[in-house]
Motif scaffolding. Structure first.
Motif, PDB file in Angstrom:
ATOM      1  N   LEU A 126       0.845  -1.203   0.000  1.00 18.43           N
ATOM      2  CA  LEU A 126       0.000   0.000   0.000  1.00 18.43           C
ATOM      3  C   LEU A 126       0.875   1.246   0.000  1.00 18.43           C
ATOM      4  CD1 LEU A 126      -2.808  -0.933   2.536  1.00 18.43           C
ATOM      5  CD2 LEU A 126      -2.777  -1.177   0.062  1.00 18.43           C
ATOM      6  N   ASP A 128       3.970   1.329  -1.086  1.00 20.68           N
ATOM      7  CA  ASP A 128       4.635   1.365  -2.394  1.00 20.68           C
ATOM      8  C   ASP A 128       3.701   1.973  -3.439  1.00 20.68           C
ATOM      9  OD1 ASP A 128       6.826   0.177  -1.289  1.00 20.68           O
ATOM     10  OD2 ASP A 128       6.343  -1.837  -1.976  1.00 20.68           O
ATOM     11  N   ALA A 129       2.447   1.530  -3.400  1.00 19.93           N
ATOM     12  CA  ALA A 129       1.473   2.059  -4.367  1.00 19.93           C
ATOM     13  C   ALA A 129       1.365   3.570  -4.192  1.00 19.93           C
ATOM     14  CB  ALA A 129       0.114   1.391  -4.176  1.00 19.93           C
ATOM     15  N   ALA A 130       1.311   4.032  -2.939  1.00 13.81           N
ATOM     16  CA  ALA A 130       1.196   5.464  -2.698  1.00 13.81           C
ATOM     17  C   ALA A 130       2.428   6.198  -3.223  1.00 13.81           C
ATOM     18  CB  ALA A 130       1.001   5.743  -1.210  1.00 13.81           C
ATOM     19  N   SER A 131       3.631   5.586  -3.099  1.00 18.92           N
ATOM     20  CA  SER A 131       4.795   6.304  -3.653  1.00 18.92           C
ATOM     21  C   SER A 131       4.719   6.410  -5.155  1.00 18.92           C
ATOM     22  CB  SER A 131       6.153   5.701  -3.338  1.00 18.92           C
ATOM     23  OG  SER A 131       6.185   4.790  -2.389  1.00 18.92           O
ATOM     24  N   THR A 132       4.209   5.367  -5.823  1.00 18.36           N
ATOM     25  CA  THR A 132       4.111   5.486  -7.280  1.00 18.36           C
ATOM     26  C   THR A 132       3.026   6.491  -7.657  1.00 18.36           C
ATOM     27  OG1 THR A 132       2.508   3.703  -7.581  1.00 18.36           O
ATOM     28  CG2 THR A 132       4.817   3.076  -7.589  1.00 18.36           C
ATOM     29  N   LEU A 133       2.155   6.830  -6.710  1.00 17.78           N
ATOM     30  CA  LEU A 133       1.146   7.863  -6.958  1.00 17.78           C
ATOM     31  C   LEU A 133       1.642   9.213  -6.426  1.00 17.78           C
ATOM     32  CD1 LEU A 133      -1.946   5.675  -6.055  1.00 17.78           C
ATOM     33  CD2 LEU A 133      -1.263   6.419  -8.323  1.00 17.78           C
ATOM     34  N   ARG A 134       2.944   9.303  -6.300  1.00 20.09           N
ATOM     35  CA  ARG A 134       3.649  10.562  -5.992  1.00 20.09           C
ATOM     36  C   ARG A 134       3.409  11.099  -4.592  1.00 20.09           C
ATOM     37  NH1 ARG A 134       3.898  14.128 -11.492  1.00 20.09           N
ATOM     38  NH2 ARG A 134       3.714  12.416 -12.982  1.00 20.09           N
ATOM     39  N   ALA A 135       3.149  10.237  -3.632  1.00 14.30           N
ATOM     40  CA  ALA A 135       3.022  10.700  -2.248  1.00 14.30           C
ATOM     41  C   ALA A 135       4.390  10.605  -1.577  1.00 14.30           C
ATOM     42  CB  ALA A 135       2.008   9.846  -1.507  1.00 14.30           C
ATOM     43  N   ASP A 139       3.446  12.388   3.580  1.00 11.34           N
ATOM     44  CA  ASP A 139       2.146  12.291   2.933  1.00 11.34           C
ATOM     45  C   ASP A 139       1.586  10.862   3.084  1.00 11.34           C
ATOM     46  OD1 ASP A 139      -0.007  12.612   1.311  1.00 11.34           O
ATOM     47  OD2 ASP A 139       1.099  13.295  -0.447  1.00 11.34           O
ATOM     48  N   ARG A 140       2.432   9.868   2.797  1.00 11.67           N
ATOM     49  CA  ARG A 140       2.007   8.468   2.937  1.00 11.67           C
ATOM     50  C   ARG A 140       1.666   8.173   4.382  1.00 11.67           C
ATOM     51  NH1 ARG A 140       6.702   7.629  -0.365  1.00 11.67           N
ATOM     52  NH2 ARG A 140       7.951   6.722   1.286  1.00 11.67           N
ATOM     53  N   THR A 143      -1.744   9.885   5.232  1.00 13.81           N
ATOM     54  CA  THR A 143      -2.932   9.502   4.455  1.00 13.81           C
ATOM     55  C   THR A 143      -3.163   7.996   4.416  1.00 13.81           C
ATOM     56  OG1 THR A 143      -1.611   9.534   2.426  1.00 13.81           O
ATOM     57  CG2 THR A 143      -2.858  11.524   2.954  1.00 13.81           C
ATOM     58  N   ILE A 144      -2.119   7.203   4.653  1.00 16.72           N
ATOM     59  CA  ILE A 144      -2.290   5.740   4.593  1.00 16.72           C
ATOM     60  C   ILE A 144      -2.076   5.130   5.984  1.00 16.72           C
ATOM     61  CG2 ILE A 144      -1.556   3.602   3.470  1.00 16.72           C
ATOM     62  CD1 ILE A 144      -2.554   5.598   1.464  1.00 16.72           C
ATOM     63  N   PRO A 147      -4.623   6.583   9.094  1.00 17.50           N
ATOM     64  CA  PRO A 147      -6.006   6.091   9.061  1.00 17.50           C
ATOM     65  C   PRO A 147      -6.117   4.576   9.259  1.00 17.50           C
ATOM     66  CG  PRO A 147      -5.538   7.455   7.133  1.00 17.50           C
ATOM     67  CD  PRO A 147      -4.252   7.267   7.848  1.00 17.50           C
ATOM     68  N   LEU A 148      -5.109   3.825   8.778  1.00 15.97           N
ATOM     69  CA  LEU A 148      -5.182   2.371   8.913  1.00 15.97           C
ATOM     70  C   LEU A 148      -4.705   1.898  10.286  1.00 15.97           C
ATOM     71  CD1 LEU A 148      -4.038   1.160   5.376  1.00 15.97           C
ATOM     72  CD2 LEU A 148      -6.343   1.214   6.323  1.00 15.97           C
TER      73      LEU A 148
ATOM     74  N   LEU B  53      11.603   1.278  -5.373  1.00 14.69           N
ATOM     75  CA  LEU B  53      10.787   0.987  -4.198  1.00 14.69           C
ATOM     76  C   LEU B  53      11.607   0.421  -3.041  1.00 14.69           C
ATOM     77  CD1 LEU B  53       7.548  -0.417  -5.854  1.00 14.69           C
ATOM     78  CD2 LEU B  53       7.809   1.731  -4.618  1.00 14.69           C
ATOM     79  N   PRO B  78       8.433   8.751  -6.099  1.00 14.78           N
ATOM     80  CA  PRO B  78       7.420   9.709  -6.559  1.00 14.78           C
ATOM     81  C   PRO B  78       7.896  10.575  -7.725  1.00 14.78           C
ATOM     82  CG  PRO B  78       7.517   9.716  -4.169  1.00 14.78           C
ATOM     83  CD  PRO B  78       8.671   8.884  -4.654  1.00 14.78           C
ATOM     84  N   PHE B  86       0.041  -3.788  -8.802  1.00  9.69           N
ATOM     85  CA  PHE B  86       0.577  -4.871  -7.985  1.00  9.69           C
ATOM     86  C   PHE B  86      -0.248  -6.144  -8.146  1.00  9.69           C
ATOM     87  CE2 PHE B  86       2.120  -1.006  -6.206  1.00  9.69           C
ATOM     88  CZ  PHE B  86       3.386  -1.296  -5.749  1.00  9.69           C
ATOM     89  N   PHE B  92      -6.258   1.123  -1.588  1.00 12.73           N
ATOM     90  CA  PHE B  92      -6.288   1.598  -0.209  1.00 12.73           C
ATOM     91  C   PHE B  92      -7.627   1.204   0.423  1.00 12.73           C
ATOM     92  CE2 PHE B  92      -3.690   4.948  -2.477  1.00 12.73           C
ATOM     93  CZ  PHE B  92      -2.504   4.297  -2.224  1.00 12.73           C
ATOM     94  N   ARG B 107      -2.121  14.758  -6.326  1.00 11.92           N
ATOM     95  CA  ARG B 107      -0.708  15.049  -6.086  1.00 11.92           C
ATOM     96  C   ARG B 107       0.039  15.449  -7.345  1.00 11.92           C
ATOM     97  NH1 ARG B 107      -3.011  12.224  -2.380  1.00 11.92           N
ATOM     98  NH2 ARG B 107      -2.220  12.258  -0.234  1.00 11.92           N
ATOM     99  N   MET B 156      -2.430   8.723 -13.915  1.00 13.81           N
ATOM    100  CA  MET B 156      -1.235   9.506 -13.613  1.00 13.81           C
ATOM    101  C   MET B 156      -0.412   9.793 -14.866  1.00 13.81           C
ATOM    102  SD  MET B 156      -1.422   9.977 -10.420  1.00 13.81           S
ATOM    103  CE  MET B 156       0.187  10.502  -9.871  1.00 13.81           C
TER     104      MET B 156
END
Lengths: 231, 362
Positions: A126, A128-135, A139-140, A143-144, A147-148, B53, B78, B86, B92, B107, B156
């Motif tokens: 999760l 990793d996914a957020a980093s590829t979405l530029r967080a 930020d990660r 936002t991740i 909350p979790l 990563l 980023p 994946f 999420f 973002r 994106m």
């Protein structure tokens, strides 16, 4: 002073206890969160050492912990001297600051362990996914991760607070039981019993009992209502 | 920077007892590049190293000539602008489908965000999740989750799209639907793709180029044609040699679905999308027999006139015969050494290839 059932009760220790517990909880969440994150992500075998250190207050007699803290933070000790160099006045032991320092160490595992387990349960994918979405990292985290880990934070805050309210040994050693300054409610009750003032002891004990029960019920109620399901 | 067209370097990453040491590589990225190898060969680790990563990655990575990794210094993920899908979608769980899709969009820099917002409807419809935007992601099926993950990455406008075994957790029907979607996405959005799989059928269907990996190293990088031309290809470990023929789908006749291959026609029992310019048909070498003359009284429909290019020793008592069809495409047939001797097969000889079964690469 409060008149209850014809007995006058000094409420100052109660207010002091709640104040120290609240400050301790905030400090523990601020310090414990990065510590728990670091431990949760640690892959090396040093993790064992760190885990053991954090868990020490669970097994150590509070007097032992209090004794060492007293040595380390004594007014002529290196830590106090160091702080004085930066203009610090007053002392770290036998004061409210001392109570908070002692409580932070004593309640550390109760804050760090639930947080660490909550962080460990978040799948790395999760993030990793957020980093590829530029967080970015923070930020990660907000936002991740936060909350979790709601439950983890809730449990950590409750246990840290409740455990600080209920402590005795460490605050006696580090705080010194100065009436109106460092006398917390658990020691106050002990003093009343020692001097055979059972009425006061009864009232304070009952108040603590009801308060603790209410806090726990509130927390479990919130947990049930806002509990997040992960998976 | 426009789409990524070449990556080169040498990446190393130690994870527990697993060591990735890619060796020097230069990988042109056009269309779909598949990373192929057994589990534990380092496919995922290499993809993670390319995406930045894993912090422990070392070595050198240049992308379109720009340095992304030099020693321990690396460009943070980023800033790499790579889309990643994946294995288990990695949606999420505390967000709805829409929130998942918008997470990355929020973002983006303002100008790009405007463009991405304009794409939103189109992509969501294309991927087939327009009616599920307000659902919680925990209420989606496996196939739907992957669709959301693909849409989330596409929004994106990545320079490279990475997919790590996106089909492995799905049933066969969702697999085939999603494969079609991935093919369409590649064709429509023209984003170069790095795709991990250990299923030869997925390679044969999607790949333009194949990276073979073994024990944490890149063994070879070949075009699909090259990979399918050598009889010892790792793609053949499962079902023996396979040929992939490219042809143009024609309208169906008498319940059969023809595909045009130059002057020949291949008849299939299953239908291809006739909207497509080109489809791939997959033929197992063991489903191809050889006849010296064109037999008339045979239930097999597909008889193709071919020339023998070479005879390759295979696992005895079998022999692989490489045939060249009239349009130049190559076809493998598997016969026993006994039959080869009896028919006197030799290179240069004209024969008929009888194809018992053809499938579209689905």
């Amino acid at each position: 002073m409060l008149e209850l059932f014809g007995t006058s009760v000094n409420l100052a220790p109660i207010w002091l206890t709640l104040e120290v517990a609240a400050i301790t909880t905030v400090v523990l969440l601020l310090l414990g969160t990065p510590l728990a994150w670091w431990m949760a992500k640690m892959r090396s075998s040093n993790k064992v050492v760190l885990e053991a250190l954090v868990a020490l207050p669970l097994v150590l007699p509070p007097t032992v912990l209090g004794f060492y803290l007293l040595i380390i933070f004594n007014p002529t000790g290196p830590v106090t001297e160091f702080l004085r160099f930066f203009g610090f006045e007053g002392q770290l032991t036998f004061s409210k600051t001392g109570l908070v320092i002692g409580s932070v160490f004593y309640s550390l595992p109760f804050a760090v362990q639930p947080l660490m387990h909550a962080f460990e349960a978040i799948p790395q994918r999760l993030l990793d996914a957020a980093s590829t979405l530029r967080a970015s990292f923070l930020d990660r985290f907000f936002t991740i991760v936060v909350p979790l880990s709601q439950r983890g934070f809730l449990v950590a805050a409750t246990l840290a607070f409740a455990h600080t309210v209920g402590e005795f040994g460490v605050v006696l050693m580090v705080g010194g039981n100065i009436p109106g300054q460092t006398r917390m409610v658990s020691i106050d009750i002990f003093d009343h019993v020692e001097s055979l003032e059972y009425d006061q002891a009864h009232i304070l004990s009952a108040m603590m009992l009801i308060f603790s029960l209410c806090v726990l019920m509130l927390v479990y109620g919130l947990n049930r209502r806002f509990g997040v399901k992960v998976g | 920077m426009a789409a990524i067209h070449v990556i080169q370097g040498h990446l190393k990453l130690l994870l527990g007892h697993f060591q990735l040491d890619s060796g020097e590589f230069e990988l042109p990225l056009q269309g779909v590049t598949v990373l192929f190898g057994r589990s534990g060969s380092g496919k995922s680790t290499l993809l993670r190293a390319i995406s930045g990563l894993d912090k422990q990655t070392e070595g050198l990575l240049r992308v379109n000539g720009q340095v992304w990794q030099n020693g321990k210094h690396s460009l943070p993920t980023p800033q790499r602008h790579i889309g990643f899908v994946f294995q288990d979608a990695a949606l999420f769980p505390h967000m709805s489908v829409r929130q998942n899709l918008l997470y990355g969009l929020k973002r983006l820099p303002k100008a790009e965000r405007k463009a991405a917002e304009a794409d939103f409807e189109g992509i969501v419809t294309r991927v087939g999740i327009a009616d599920k935007l307000d659902r919680g992601v925990n209420f989606l099926s496996g196939g739907e989750r992957q669709r959301v993950a693909i849409a989330r990455a596409l929004l994106m406008r990545p320079k490279l799209l990475c997919m790590d075994e996106p089909l492995s957790a799905l049933d066969w029907r969702s697999k085939s639907e999603l494969l079609k979607l991935i093919e369409d996405v590649v064709a429509e959005y023209r984003i170069p793709m790095l795709y991990i799989t250990h299923a030869p059928a997925e390679v044969e269907r999607l790949a333009d180029r194949v990276v073979f990996m073994k024990d944490g190293r890149i063994e070879t990088i070949e075009t699909l044609q090259e990979a399918l031309a050598r009889p010892d290809s790792p793609l053949f470990d499962d079902q023996g040699a396979v040929s992939v023929l490219h042809g143009q789908p024609l309208p169906s006749q008498e319940g059969l679905h023809p595909i045009r291959l130059g002057s020949d026609t291949l008849w299939l029992s299953e239908g291809a999308d006739t909207q497509r310019e080109q489809v791939r048909a997959r033929i197992l070498a063991r489903d191809v027999s050889i006849a010296l003359s064109d037999p008339k009284d045979l239930s097999v429909i597909n008889h193709l006139y071919c020339e023998i290019v070479e005879l390759v020793e295979s696992a005895a008592p079998r022999l692989l015969v490489r045939l060249q069809m009239q349009d130049g495409q190559k076809l493998f047939a598997e016969v026993t050494t006994h039959s080869a001797r009896r028919l006197g097969l030799q290179p240069g000889q004209k024969v008929y290839a009888l194809i018992k079964a053809v499938s579209l690469t689905e």
